[in-house]
Design a protein around this motif. Sequence first.
Motif, PDB file in Angstrom:
ATOM      1  N   SER A  60      17.968 -20.274  20.197  1.00 48.18           N
ATOM      2  CA  SER A  60      18.180 -21.494  19.422  1.00 48.18           C
ATOM      3  C   SER A  60      17.401 -22.608  20.103  1.00 48.18           C
ATOM      4  O   SER A  60      16.828 -22.408  21.172  1.00 48.18           O
ATOM      5  N   PRO A  61      17.390 -23.807  19.547  1.00 49.65           N
ATOM      6  CA  PRO A  61      16.731 -24.921  20.247  1.00 49.65           C
ATOM      7  C   PRO A  61      17.541 -25.449  21.431  1.00 49.65           C
ATOM      8  O   PRO A  61      17.009 -26.194  22.255  1.00 49.65           O
ATOM      9  N   PHE A  62      18.813 -25.083  21.548  1.00 50.46           N
ATOM     10  CA  PHE A  62      19.714 -25.802  22.445  1.00 50.46           C
ATOM     11  C   PHE A  62      19.516 -25.466  23.919  1.00 50.46           C
ATOM     12  O   PHE A  62      19.644 -26.331  24.792  1.00 50.46           O
ATOM     13  N   ALA A  63      19.208 -24.216  24.249  1.00 50.30           N
ATOM     14  CA  ALA A  63      18.943 -23.886  25.652  1.00 50.30           C
ATOM     15  C   ALA A  63      17.681 -24.583  26.137  1.00 50.30           C
ATOM     16  O   ALA A  63      17.588 -24.973  27.314  1.00 50.30           O
ATOM     17  N   ASP A  64      16.696 -24.772  25.259  1.00 43.12           N
ATOM     18  CA  ASP A  64      15.492 -25.506  25.639  1.00 43.12           C
ATOM     19  C   ASP A  64      15.811 -26.980  25.878  1.00 43.12           C
ATOM     20  O   ASP A  64      15.291 -27.593  26.819  1.00 43.12           O
ATOM     21  N   GLU A  65      16.641 -27.547  25.023  1.00 41.82           N
ATOM     22  CA  GLU A  65      17.055 -28.931  25.239  1.00 41.82           C
ATOM     23  C   GLU A  65      17.777 -29.064  26.580  1.00 41.82           C
ATOM     24  O   GLU A  65      17.579 -30.035  27.319  1.00 41.82           O
ATOM     25  N   LEU A  66      18.588 -28.062  26.903  1.00 40.22           N
ATOM     26  CA  LEU A  66      19.311 -28.067  28.178  1.00 40.22           C
ATOM     27  C   LEU A  66      18.331 -27.964  29.348  1.00 40.22           C
ATOM     28  O   LEU A  66      18.505 -28.625  30.381  1.00 40.22           O
ATOM     29  N   SER A  67      17.299 -27.138  29.223  1.00 34.41           N
ATOM     30  CA  SER A  67      16.297 -27.010  30.285  1.00 34.41           C
ATOM     31  C   SER A  67      15.595 -28.332  30.538  1.00 34.41           C
ATOM     32  O   SER A  67      15.331 -28.709  31.694  1.00 34.41           O
ATOM     33  N   LEU A  68      15.277 -29.072  29.480  1.00 34.38           N
ATOM     34  CA  LEU A  68      14.631 -30.367  29.647  1.00 34.38           C
ATOM     35  C   LEU A  68      15.585 -31.395  30.251  1.00 34.38           C
ATOM     36  O   LEU A  68      15.162 -32.264  31.021  1.00 34.38           O
ATOM     37  N   GLU A  69      16.858 -31.306  29.921  1.00 34.72           N
ATOM     38  CA  GLU A  69      17.842 -32.185  30.554  1.00 34.72           C
ATOM     39  C   GLU A  69      17.935 -31.880  32.053  1.00 34.72           C
ATOM     40  O   GLU A  69      18.036 -32.795  32.882  1.00 34.72           O
TER      41      GLU A  69
END
Length: 547
Positions: free
Chosen positions: A271-280
């Motif tokens: 999903s897009p969410f693990a990538d968003e978490l990586s950037l955070e």
Amino acid sequence: MTLRRLLARLSAFLLVLLLAACASVGTPPPEARPRLVVFLVVDGLPQRQVLAYRDQLAPDGFARFLDKGAWFSQANYAHAFTVTAAGHATMLTGAYPHRTGIVANEWRDLQTGAEVYNTGDTAHRYIGHNTNPLDGTSPRNLKADTVGDVLRQADPRAKVIAISGKDRGAILPAGHRGTAYMYMGSTGRFASTTYYMQQHPAWVEAFNAARPADRWFKQEWKPLLPEAAYARSLPDNQPWYGRAGGKLPMMMGTQADDAPGPGYYTGLLRSPFADELSLEFARAAIRGEQLGQDEVPDILSVSLSGHDYVNHAYSAESRMSQDHFLQLDRMLQSFFRDLDQMVGPGRYVAVLTADHGFMPAPEVFKAQGQDGGRLNTGQFVGRVNAQLESAFGAAPLVFGSPGSALVVNRKLLAEKRLDFDAVAERARAALLQEPGLAAAYTRRELESRSRAGAPFFEAIEKTWHKDVAGDVQYVLKPGYMASSNNATHGSPYPYDTNVPILFWGPPWVKPGRVDSRVEVVDIAPTLARMLALPPPPAAEGRPLPLP
């Protein structure tokens, strides 16, 4: 003239010579180096996707590179087996698998036939998490140094931090002297390993304690744009997705889940969410480690893993892949805005590439009137072994290896007193009788280069390392795949080798499109030059022709 004044004049003269030498080869003096290199990887992003949806990009995500930076339309890998570990090992070493030793995600030990994982190392464990024997915990198997290794060797004050949703996506870019953090699918947290440290720094503990992964529990991944915007990609729920299907909106977790658990945390990767978490987590690393804040350059590598998971499940031609790419675009825009504030737009260089592209699913090839198909590796290895048994009276004489290779069973060979080269050559001949096989070469041919110039020989040669690679290396025909996924990668064809190489950093990079062919191995010497460093010792690329 006093001795002190003489030495001062001599020092000044030598400095002028040094600066002139730097200018003559295009290398900046140390004070002109970027304070931070932000190295971004989108796992499984083919170049064709970047351009296919260019009209739907946000103003300052991928468009920052395409409109204000330098980008290379014909950037390719030159090795045959294009997979995550091999690509991540290549990018910052500037060397192909024949030098890095990372020939695949997994391979077989040549003597025992046991499985080997590319970053596996039982001497080390995850911090605060269970560790299985084949988990990735160190760069022990990486036989080449990275740009970060060269940087830290030159100045140990430099920091090299690598982050990814996958262990190999963090460990291999971090090299031997950097620090890797990876997303843990069991807990939704980020962890390092005892190769790097015995306990996490306070900023990592604080990030994990907030449990940021939990906020998407039972939330939906919804399309970013109206339905009409996805007309150029395949509709959801293609028949070949299988019983699980796949469509948007998609809920994270299941209705039966009472609380976030391993299934939910692992599902975030697709999903897009693990990538968003990586950037955070990358933002937290910049603050926690004070990256780019002093005169010593640092490197931050962030490998965003989600696109690879989405493309394996639904293909790069899917509506879900298109939306995931556009979601990444908006995430990058936000990340760049924060980098400008935290580091300063004139203090960092941003680079974006991919570890491999992605082939269209065989069903897509067939729908376009082209040949394609799905192969079962176990079945064709069984047929090869049947032919070998008929010829030599022993079985099994070869094992299938994950790196598009066969490994000769050395123990059985010794017991039966069989000739290694005769078995390998007969295995090669049997392999080439299989439908969907394009080329195959034996260990003897690769070591002697006796078939140089034959189809795919040079690409296979670059993917093959004598100490770890198989004994018969092969390539499938275009449109064919041997994987349990709905779509995959791993070939020497442009759909797998043609990836983005994008640069941005106004003091060092002028805007422009470059259409000449370049290779991913060229990134490492380019960054080394920007950092006033020699290229990594094993590098075989050359500095990119930046505008």
